[in-house]
Design a protein around this motif. Structure first.
Motif, PDB file in Angstrom:
ATOM      1  N   GLY A 309     -46.629 -29.776  -6.876  1.00 21.72           N
ATOM      2  CA  GLY A 309     -46.446 -29.308  -8.247  1.00 21.72           C
ATOM      3  C   GLY A 309     -45.270 -28.349  -8.347  1.00 21.72           C
ATOM      4  N   TYR A 310     -45.242 -27.587  -9.451  1.00 23.53           N
ATOM      5  CA  TYR A 310     -44.137 -26.641  -9.679  1.00 23.53           C
ATOM      6  C   TYR A 310     -44.619 -25.613 -10.688  1.00 23.53           C
ATOM      7  N   ASP A 311     -44.623 -24.344 -10.349  1.00 23.77           N
ATOM      8  CA  ASP A 311     -44.958 -23.209 -11.236  1.00 23.77           C
ATOM      9  C   ASP A 311     -45.908 -22.216 -10.573  1.00 23.77           C
ATOM     10  N   ASP A 312     -46.814 -22.690  -9.710  1.00 26.12           N
ATOM     11  CA  ASP A 312     -47.824 -21.828  -9.092  1.00 26.12           C
ATOM     12  C   ASP A 312     -48.710 -21.152 -10.140  1.00 26.12           C
ATOM     13  N   VAL A 313     -49.257 -21.956 -11.071  1.00 21.75           N
ATOM     14  CA  VAL A 313     -50.241 -21.407 -12.009  1.00 21.75           C
ATOM     15  C   VAL A 313     -51.494 -21.038 -11.224  1.00 21.75           C
ATOM     16  N   ILE A 314     -52.295 -20.151 -11.764  1.00 14.24           N
ATOM     17  CA  ILE A 314     -53.439 -19.606 -11.030  1.00 14.24           C
ATOM     18  C   ILE A 314     -54.386 -20.697 -10.542  1.00 14.24           C
ATOM     19  N   GLN A 315     -54.566 -21.765 -11.355  1.00 18.13           N
ATOM     20  CA  GLN A 315     -55.496 -22.832 -10.973  1.00 18.13           C
ATOM     21  C   GLN A 315     -55.049 -23.587  -9.729  1.00 18.13           C
ATOM     22  N   SER A 316     -53.731 -23.552  -9.443  1.00 23.80           N
ATOM     23  CA  SER A 316     -53.204 -24.353  -8.333  1.00 23.80           C
ATOM     24  C   SER A 316     -53.794 -23.935  -6.991  1.00 23.80           C
ATOM     25  N   ARG A 317     -54.244 -22.687  -6.899  1.00 35.19           N
ATOM     26  CA  ARG A 317     -54.804 -22.201  -5.627  1.00 35.19           C
ATOM     27  C   ARG A 317     -56.230 -22.706  -5.401  1.00 35.19           C
ATOM     28  N   TYR A 318     -56.888 -23.130  -6.484  1.00 32.09           N
ATOM     29  CA  TYR A 318     -58.321 -23.404  -6.395  1.00 32.09           C
ATOM     30  C   TYR A 318     -58.690 -24.852  -6.688  1.00 32.09           C
ATOM     31  N   THR A 319     -57.681 -25.709  -6.895  1.00 34.91           N
ATOM     32  CA  THR A 319     -57.991 -27.126  -7.106  1.00 34.91           C
ATOM     33  C   THR A 319     -58.463 -27.734  -5.787  1.00 34.91           C
ATOM     34  N   SER A 320     -59.013 -28.937  -5.875  1.00 32.11           N
ATOM     35  CA  SER A 320     -59.449 -29.632  -4.670  1.00 32.11           C
ATOM     36  C   SER A 320     -58.649 -30.934  -4.546  1.00 32.11           C
ATOM     37  N   PRO A 321     -57.692 -30.978  -3.636  1.00 27.63           N
ATOM     38  CA  PRO A 321     -57.277 -29.922  -2.700  1.00 27.63           C
ATOM     39  C   PRO A 321     -56.374 -28.887  -3.374  1.00 27.63           C
ATOM     40  N   ALA A 322     -56.232 -27.718  -2.725  1.00 28.44           N
ATOM     41  CA  ALA A 322     -55.321 -26.694  -3.238  1.00 28.44           C
ATOM     42  C   ALA A 322     -53.903 -27.261  -3.292  1.00 28.44           C
ATOM     43  N   LEU A 323     -53.180 -26.923  -4.360  1.00 33.03           N
ATOM     44  CA  LEU A 323     -51.920 -27.598  -4.664  1.00 33.03           C
ATOM     45  C   LEU A 323     -50.716 -26.955  -3.970  1.00 33.03           C
ATOM     46  N   THR A 324     -49.969 -27.759  -3.229  1.00 33.83           N
ATOM     47  CA  THR A 324     -48.654 -27.338  -2.758  1.00 33.83           C
ATOM     48  C   THR A 324     -47.743 -27.265  -3.975  1.00 33.83           C
ATOM     49  N   THR A 325     -47.019 -26.161  -4.116  1.00 37.92           N
ATOM     50  CA  THR A 325     -46.265 -25.967  -5.352  1.00 37.92           C
ATOM     51  C   THR A 325     -45.052 -25.083  -5.113  1.00 37.92           C
ATOM     52  N   VAL A 326     -44.269 -24.882  -6.161  1.00 42.14           N
ATOM     53  CA  VAL A 326     -43.081 -24.024  -6.103  1.00 42.14           C
ATOM     54  C   VAL A 326     -43.303 -22.826  -7.010  1.00 42.14           C
ATOM     55  N   ASN A 327     -43.244 -21.646  -6.432  1.00 44.20           N
ATOM     56  CA  ASN A 327     -43.332 -20.408  -7.215  1.00 44.20           C
ATOM     57  C   ASN A 327     -41.921 -20.042  -7.651  1.00 44.20           C
ATOM     58  N   GLN A 328     -41.712 -19.845  -8.954  1.00 49.05           N
ATOM     59  CA  GLN A 328     -40.355 -19.647  -9.472  1.00 49.05           C
ATOM     60  C   GLN A 328     -39.823 -18.227  -9.286  1.00 49.05           C
ATOM     61  N   ASN A 329     -40.650 -17.332  -8.749  1.00 49.92           N
ATOM     62  CA  ASN A 329     -40.171 -15.978  -8.445  1.00 49.92           C
ATOM     63  C   ASN A 329     -39.660 -15.273  -9.698  1.00 49.92           C
ATOM     64  N   THR A 330     -40.382 -15.460 -10.815  1.00 46.63           N
ATOM     65  CA  THR A 330     -39.886 -14.926 -12.083  1.00 46.63           C
ATOM     66  C   THR A 330     -40.088 -13.420 -12.228  1.00 46.63           C
ATOM     67  N   GLU A 331     -40.967 -12.839 -11.416  1.00 44.67           N
ATOM     68  CA  GLU A 331     -41.061 -11.382 -11.436  1.00 44.67           C
ATOM     69  C   GLU A 331     -39.727 -10.781 -10.992  1.00 44.67           C
ATOM     70  N   ARG A 332     -39.135 -11.390  -9.969  1.00 43.83           N
ATOM     71  CA  ARG A 332     -37.807 -10.955  -9.523  1.00 43.83           C
ATOM     72  C   ARG A 332     -36.777 -11.182 -10.612  1.00 43.83           C
ATOM     73  N   MET A 333     -36.910 -12.274 -11.372  1.00 50.95           N
ATOM     74  CA  MET A 333     -35.973 -12.553 -12.455  1.00 50.95           C
ATOM     75  C   MET A 333     -36.028 -11.450 -13.509  1.00 50.95           C
TER      76      MET A 333
END
Length: 375
Positions: A309-333
């Motif tokens: 996936g792409y975004d690292d929304v909170i649900q991505s950590r808890y899906t079955s299976p947990a989702l490999t994703t891209v965190n956009q690092n927007t806090e740094r932005m």
């Protein structure tokens, strides 16, 4: 003096001279834009530019509905000699009208957290402003603005407003979009690198038939961020000697990211005679739909179908299976946008060193991807 410098500069220097001689004191009102044009026998464009220069230098302040006043008290803290940075009193995040749901998405929530943290660090007030509430901010030299876009395709509506703000010397940074022709500093996430990281991860696991689900109207009409993710996908394939196959690109049209887009896109890809062994869904919500489609077709994830996936929304950590994703690092932005506003600011400095910042995203490997195995 008038013959050796532009007329707007002459007006600025003349008002400075009157301040220096004591003719104009702190709190005194000065002529309006129209009055200045008549007084100096020039156009209102010239008088407006002169006022903007005075505002930018912290010598005057415009108060909406009241007038323009000498404000010498701001000179003592307009710049910080220690750091060479501008000491802003307030930073505003200008966002689209009628988009209260915008900040529910982690992209924007983390972005705001970054702005807030940087403002706290520097003792600067932070406020959200709907674009319809932003009229008049350019009159305050101690305010900096971070500007967010509207919906894809509607961003060009902002151009006249951005031009007006720039002409008034508003200290401003664009976020998540840019108009290079306006020469306004901007900070964005490097979506091309994000798309590359997601695809290269799948290639490193041995996958060669990799589908991609993007948001757009057609393969030739995809908005900026998804187009860049697609370019990253193509670049990763190319660097590994894998030919680009247009049949592996599924374009889904919608105004926002929905699980159903991923569901329909995955079904389309998995109906191919030579179906993919992995899918890069370009958003977590599409990835959730792709997982559902794969399971309905009896595929074991990730053993028979890897999904990123792409975004690292909170649900991505808890899906079955947990989702490999891209965190956009927007806090740094968000933090970087504030840092750009705190740099010494002038029209000359911006034109000489136009700033483009790209924040590099991070790949988060979880359980939805694994090594390719022929079935």
């Amino acid at each position: 003096m008038r013959e050796t410098m532009p007329l707007y500069k002459f007006i600025v220097e003349d008002i400075k001279a009157k301040i220096g001689s004591g003719q104009l004191k702190d709190g005194d009102s000065i002529p309006t834009q129209i009055e200045l044009a008549k007084l100096y026998e020039t156009s209102e464009i010239t008088s407006r530019r002169a006022l903007s220069e005075l505002v930018n230098e912290g010598l005057v302040v415009r108060i909406r509905g009241k007038g323009t006043f000498i404000q010498l008290r701001d000179l003592q803290h307009a710049e910080s000699p220690e750091s060479g940075k501008i000491a802003l009193e307030q930073i505003v995040l200008i966002h689209p009208s009628a988009s209260p749901h915008l900040f529910n998405h982690p992209f924007y929530a983390n972005f705001i957290s970054g702005i807030h943290a940087a403002c706290e660090e520097h003792g600067i007030r932070f406020q959200l402003l709907d674009v319809s509430e932003s009229d008049g901010i350019e009159s305050n030299p101690l305010v900096g603005a971070i500007v967010l876009p509207g919906a894809p395709g509607a961003q060009n509506i902002l151009i006249p407003q951005l031009k007006a703000w720039k002409e008034a010397n508003l200290r401003m940074v664009l976020a998540h979009f840019y108009f290079p022709q306006l020469q306004i500093p901007y900070v964005i996430v490097d979506n091309l690198t994000g798309g590359y990281l997601a695809t290269e991860h799948l290639i490193s696991l041995g996958h060669k038939r990799i589908g991609i689900i993007v948001t757009g109207h057609s393969l030739m009409d995809i908005n900026q961020e998804f187009s860049l993710r697609l370019q990253g996908y193509k670049l990763a394939l190319s660097q590994h000697g894998i030919a680009f196959d247009e049949s592996l690109v599924s374009v889904m049209e919608a105004n926002e990211e929905l699980e159903e887009m991923g569901y329909e896109g995955a079904k389309q890809l998995l109906a191919l005679e030579n179906k993919p062994s992995a899918i890069f869904a370009t958003s977590d919500y599409k990835a959730f739909g792709a997982i559902r489609a794969g399971k309905e077709l009896g595929l074991r994830i990730p053993d028979e179908l890897s999904i990123v996936g792409y975004d690292d929304v909170i649900q991505s950590r808890y899906t079955s299976p947990a989702l490999t994703t891209v965190n956009q690092n927007t806090e740094r932005m968000g933090k970087r946008a504030v840092e750009l506003l705190l740099k010494p600011w002038s029209e000359k400095a911006i034109e000489e060193s136009f700033v483009k910042e790209e924040i590099v995203p991070k790949l988060l490997v979880r359980s939805s991807t694994t090594h390719y195995s022929a079935h």
